[in-house]
Write a protein that holds these residues in place. Structure first.
Motif, PDB file in Angstrom:
ATOM      1  N   ILE A 135      12.706   1.284  13.580  1.00 43.91           N
ATOM      2  CA  ILE A 135      13.893   2.003  13.084  1.00 43.91           C
ATOM      3  C   ILE A 135      14.086   1.801  11.592  1.00 43.91           C
ATOM      4  O   ILE A 135      14.294   2.760  10.848  1.00 43.91           O
ATOM      5  CB  ILE A 135      15.154   1.546  13.850  1.00 43.91           C
ATOM      6  CG1 ILE A 135      14.988   1.814  15.349  1.00 43.91           C
ATOM      7  CG2 ILE A 135      16.390   2.260  13.321  1.00 43.91           C
ATOM      8  CD1 ILE A 135      16.104   1.276  16.181  1.00 43.91           C
ATOM      9  N   ASN A 137      12.831  -0.426   7.891  1.00 48.06           N
ATOM     10  CA  ASN A 137      11.716  -1.100   7.235  1.00 48.06           C
ATOM     11  C   ASN A 137      12.052  -2.593   7.166  1.00 48.06           C
ATOM     12  O   ASN A 137      12.616  -3.081   6.188  1.00 48.06           O
ATOM     13  CB  ASN A 137      11.501  -0.535   5.835  1.00 48.06           C
ATOM     14  CG  ASN A 137      10.226  -1.036   5.201  1.00 48.06           C
ATOM     15  OD1 ASN A 137       9.662  -2.048   5.614  1.00 48.06           O
ATOM     16  ND2 ASN A 137       9.759  -0.319   4.189  1.00 48.06           N
ATOM     17  N   ALA A 183      20.258   1.876  12.086  1.00 51.73           N
ATOM     18  CA  ALA A 183      20.131   2.960  11.112  1.00 51.73           C
ATOM     19  C   ALA A 183      21.254   2.921  10.080  1.00 51.73           C
ATOM     20  O   ALA A 183      21.017   3.086   8.872  1.00 51.73           O
ATOM     21  CB  ALA A 183      20.127   4.309  11.835  1.00 51.73           C
ATOM     22  N   LEU A 187      20.788   2.351   6.064  1.00 49.15           N
ATOM     23  CA  LEU A 187      21.267   3.344   5.098  1.00 49.15           C
ATOM     24  C   LEU A 187      22.207   2.718   4.074  1.00 49.15           C
ATOM     25  O   LEU A 187      22.181   3.070   2.891  1.00 49.15           O
ATOM     26  CB  LEU A 187      21.973   4.478   5.841  1.00 49.15           C
ATOM     27  CG  LEU A 187      21.090   5.447   6.634  1.00 49.15           C
ATOM     28  CD1 LEU A 187      21.948   6.374   7.485  1.00 49.15           C
ATOM     29  CD2 LEU A 187      20.208   6.261   5.697  1.00 49.15           C
ATOM     30  N   LEU A 192      18.259   6.489   2.447  1.00 47.19           N
ATOM     31  CA  LEU A 192      17.427   7.186   3.425  1.00 47.19           C
ATOM     32  C   LEU A 192      16.044   6.569   3.574  1.00 47.19           C
ATOM     33  O   LEU A 192      15.421   6.660   4.638  1.00 47.19           O
ATOM     34  CB  LEU A 192      17.290   8.660   3.038  1.00 47.19           C
ATOM     35  CG  LEU A 192      18.587   9.482   3.036  1.00 47.19           C
ATOM     36  CD1 LEU A 192      18.310  10.895   2.539  1.00 47.19           C
ATOM     37  CD2 LEU A 192      19.202   9.516   4.431  1.00 47.19           C
ATOM     38  N   SER A 193      15.528   5.942   2.528  1.00 44.14           N
ATOM     39  CA  SER A 193      14.165   5.413   2.577  1.00 44.14           C
ATOM     40  C   SER A 193      14.033   4.222   3.511  1.00 44.14           C
ATOM     41  O   SER A 193      12.923   3.866   3.915  1.00 44.14           O
ATOM     42  CB  SER A 193      13.712   5.006   1.176  1.00 44.14           C
ATOM     43  OG  SER A 193      14.534   3.966   0.672  1.00 44.14           O
ATOM     44  N   VAL A 195      15.125   3.972   6.596  1.00 48.13           N
ATOM     45  CA  VAL A 195      15.064   4.355   8.001  1.00 48.13           C
ATOM     46  C   VAL A 195      13.702   4.955   8.309  1.00 48.13           C
ATOM     47  O   VAL A 195      13.213   5.828   7.587  1.00 48.13           O
ATOM     48  CB  VAL A 195      16.180   5.353   8.349  1.00 48.13           C
ATOM     49  CG1 VAL A 195      16.103   5.747   9.826  1.00 48.13           C
ATOM     50  CG2 VAL A 195      17.544   4.747   8.034  1.00 48.13           C
ATOM     51  N   ASN A 196      13.082   4.497   9.370  1.00 44.31           N
ATOM     52  CA  ASN A 196      11.824   5.059   9.855  1.00 44.31           C
ATOM     53  C   ASN A 196      12.172   6.269  10.733  1.00 44.31           C
ATOM     54  O   ASN A 196      12.374   6.138  11.938  1.00 44.31           O
ATOM     55  CB  ASN A 196      11.045   4.009  10.642  1.00 44.31           C
ATOM     56  CG  ASN A 196       9.709   4.519  11.137  1.00 44.31           C
ATOM     57  OD1 ASN A 196       9.364   5.688  10.952  1.00 44.31           O
ATOM     58  ND2 ASN A 196       8.948   3.648  11.781  1.00 44.31           N
ATOM     59  N   TRP A 197      12.240   7.440  10.125  1.00 43.41           N
ATOM     60  CA  TRP A 197      12.722   8.617  10.840  1.00 43.41           C
ATOM     61  C   TRP A 197      11.766   9.038  11.944  1.00 43.41           C
ATOM     62  O   TRP A 197      12.197   9.547  12.981  1.00 43.41           O
ATOM     63  CB  TRP A 197      12.932   9.765   9.849  1.00 43.41           C
ATOM     64  CG  TRP A 197      13.987   9.451   8.833  1.00 43.41           C
ATOM     65  CD1 TRP A 197      13.806   9.123   7.531  1.00 43.41           C
ATOM     66  CD2 TRP A 197      15.407   9.395   9.063  1.00 43.41           C
ATOM     67  NE1 TRP A 197      15.001   8.876   6.919  1.00 43.41           N
ATOM     68  CE2 TRP A 197      16.009   9.039   7.828  1.00 43.41           C
ATOM     69  CE3 TRP A 197      16.217   9.610  10.175  1.00 43.41           C
ATOM     70  CZ2 TRP A 197      17.379   8.888   7.694  1.00 43.41           C
ATOM     71  CZ3 TRP A 197      17.591   9.471  10.028  1.00 43.41           C
ATOM     72  CH2 TRP A 197      18.154   9.119   8.811  1.00 43.41           C
ATOM     73  N   LEU A 198      10.468   8.836  11.753  1.00 42.58           N
ATOM     74  CA  LEU A 198       9.514   9.189  12.799  1.00 42.58           C
ATOM     75  C   LEU A 198       9.694   8.293  14.024  1.00 42.58           C
ATOM     76  O   LEU A 198       9.683   8.758  15.166  1.00 42.58           O
ATOM     77  CB  LEU A 198       8.084   9.074  12.260  1.00 42.58           C
ATOM     78  CG  LEU A 198       6.963   9.533  13.200  1.00 42.58           C
ATOM     79  CD1 LEU A 198       7.141  11.003  13.564  1.00 42.58           C
ATOM     80  CD2 LEU A 198       5.595   9.296  12.564  1.00 42.58           C
ATOM     81  N   LEU A 200      12.432   6.720  14.792  1.00 42.43           N
ATOM     82  CA  LEU A 200      13.727   7.062  15.375  1.00 42.43           C
ATOM     83  C   LEU A 200      13.626   8.312  16.236  1.00 42.43           C
ATOM     84  O   LEU A 200      14.243   8.397  17.308  1.00 42.43           O
ATOM     85  CB  LEU A 200      14.746   7.268  14.252  1.00 42.43           C
ATOM     86  CG  LEU A 200      16.213   7.413  14.656  1.00 42.43           C
ATOM     87  CD1 LEU A 200      16.693   6.176  15.387  1.00 42.43           C
ATOM     88  CD2 LEU A 200      17.075   7.670  13.432  1.00 42.43           C
ATOM     89  N   ALA A 201      12.830   9.288  15.800  1.00 44.61           N
ATOM     90  CA  ALA A 201      12.645  10.502  16.590  1.00 44.61           C
ATOM     91  C   ALA A 201      11.917  10.198  17.897  1.00 44.61           C
ATOM     92  O   ALA A 201      12.235  10.773  18.952  1.00 44.61           O
ATOM     93  CB  ALA A 201      11.862  11.545  15.781  1.00 44.61           C
TER      94      ALA A 201
END
Length: 489
Positions: A135, A137, A183, A187, A192-193, A195-198, A200-201
């Motif tokens: 989630i 870094n 998350a 933040l 935004l950098s 958060v591991n958005w991939l 999280l998805a």
């Protein structure tokens, strides 16, 4: 003589009033006793963690004292979060069995508490690793010294949100809460950098698939039970053939996942143990079923008698899977706090950092169990009886479907919401009943709209309430964590 009798009657009435007042006082103190036990548990965990952390050496330096204080704060919040998770999520495992009357509330809570601890201790590592690295870094947080305040903010936000939901009687997702806390804290620290958005998805995709899978599996199991047992010309023989096998398969699969996953045994050992455990469970379930059938004599056995033991086993499996999956909601942020504390302490002075993994695991597993015992009864009653009425057959299908999905997710290291999965199974069974009822009554005269609405099996109001709680959990916990993270910086 008459005066004496009147005096005795008056005395009896006064004594009864005093007894009633005493009983009322005891009842009013019960919530305080529960809260006191919970506070005592948190205090014990904090003292234990501080004692172990003080092993950095005698005459602690300022950095070491600050690290011990950080560890104590992290363990306190983690234990508090575990208590709230246990109070909120015990309905996942126990509601089907209690709602069907297969087991009493107190006995069920005690049994589930033991299974929660076992799941957290034996199989909680894999999902915890996914949460820690998937989630935010975490390496960046540790490198810059921001891991401890960020994770403290995440724990505090998740715990507060779950506690509010429990008080409101809404079975929200604790996994959503802690993911939102991760998350939001990331933040607040880096934007935004962080958060591991991939990742999280990927986690969010499991949230969508898991309740649907549980609903489909539970509905499918109900269809099998109805067609293969209820409508069989010889229901006794059909029950002996199908029920023990269903329980044995789910138990064996869960044991195989534990042995081959967290315990790290080779596939041959895992398969062998699966076969042995499955055979033992099937034999025990068949023996219990035969005793129930013999007690019923020549009459048709009651569903409660046939499904009592399978329901209890299903509840234990669900509780074990919940401990394995949701203990990570506590151990993942706490692990980062401990890593950050170790980073700034005795290593610089050449002293090995103490191992606090056991304290973290006990705080998670013990908190889950104690929260279930002290505060979990309210949601057990709600999920087990107000969403859809669960007789033993339907409760059995919900238990096995939910346990199977959560065990599979734990095997994959996927932090799914056990609340999603359990309530999805309940909804699946309820909607299947509605579909079957409409098909069976297709040729009958339609009922008035008011009567149809009254007879609706799945309570739409509770569905809307739960879905609303799910929808706002992630942004609410993220916002709280962002606020707390900004304050702690």
């Amino acid at each position: 003589m008459t005066l004496r009798i009147r005096e005795l009657r008056t005395l009896d009435k006064d004594l009864e009033r005093l007894s009633a007042a005493e009983r009322a006082g005891v009842q009013s103190l019960r919530p305080l006793v529960r809260i006191g036990v919970a506070v005592l548990f948190v205090a014990i965990m904090v003292v234990a963690a501080s004692a172990v952390a003080s092993g950095f050496g005698s005459g602690l330096a300022s950095d070491q004292r600050a690290a011990v204080a950080t560890i104590a704060a992290g363990v306190a919040l983690a234990a508090y979060l575990a208590l709230t998770i246990g109070a909120n999520d015990v309905s996942n495992a126990l509601s089907p069995a209690v709602g069907s009357g297969a087991i009493g509330l107190r006995a069920g809570l005690a049994l589930v508490a033991v299974a929660e601890i076992a799941g957290a201790v034996l199989a909680g590592d894999r999902v915890s690793t996914t949460l820690s690295a998937g989630i935010v870094n975490s390496a960046q947080l540790l490198a810059d010294g921001q891991a401890a305040p960020a994770m403290l903010a995440a724990l505090l936000a998740a715990a507060l949100w779950i506690n509010l939901a429990t008080l409101a009687g809404a079975p929200v997702s604790t996994t959503h809460s802690i993911v939102g806390g991760f998350a939001g804290a990331g933040l607040a620290v880096y934007g935004l950098s962080a958060v591991n958005w991939l990742g999280l998805a990927a986690i969010a995709s499991g949230w969508i698939v898991s309740p649907l899978a549980a609903g489909l599996v539970s509905a499918g199991l109900l269809a099998v039970v109805r067609s293969r047992i209820d409508r069989d010309p010889d229901p006794r023989a059909a029950a002996r053939r199908w029920l023990p096998a269903m329980v044995a398969v789910v138990t064996a699969v869960g044991a195989g996942m534990l042995v081959g996953g967290p315990l790290g045994q080779p596939p041959v050992v895992a398969v062998t143990l699966m076969a042995l455990i499955g055979a033992a469970v099937r034999a025990a379930a068949l023996q219990h079923l035969d005793r129930r059938l013999a007690a019923a004599g020549g009459e048709r056995p009651q569903q409660r008698d046939l499904f009592a033991l399978p329901l209890v086993l299903g509840a234990v499996l669900m509780a074990f899977a919940h401990g394995a999956n949701d203990a990570s909601n506590v151990t993942a942020p706490l692990g980062l706090i401990l890593a950050a504390a170790n980073q700034r302490t005795g290593l610089a002075a050449g002293v090995a950092a103490p191992d606090l993994s056991l304290v973290a695991t006990l705080a998670a597993g013990g908190g889950l169990a104690l929260g279930a015992l002290l505060f979990g009864w309210r949601l057990v009653v709600m999920v087990g009886s107000r969403i859809t009425r669960l007789n033993p057959v339907r409760a059995f299908c919900v238990s096995l479907g939910t346990a199977g999905v959560v065990l599979a997710a734990s095997w994959l290291g996927l932090p799914v919401s056990t609340t999603h999965v359990a309530v999805g199974g309940v909804f699946g069974v309820g909607f299947y009943r509605e579909w079957e009822d409409r098909r069976r009554k297709r040729d009958r005269k339609a009922l008035p709209v008011e009567e149809t609405r009254r007879r609706t099996l799945v309570r739409r109001a509770h569905v809307r309430r739960i879905l609303l709680a799910w929808a706002i959990t992630l942004p609410a916990s993220a916002a709280l964590a962002a606020l707390f993270g900004t304050m702690m910086r």
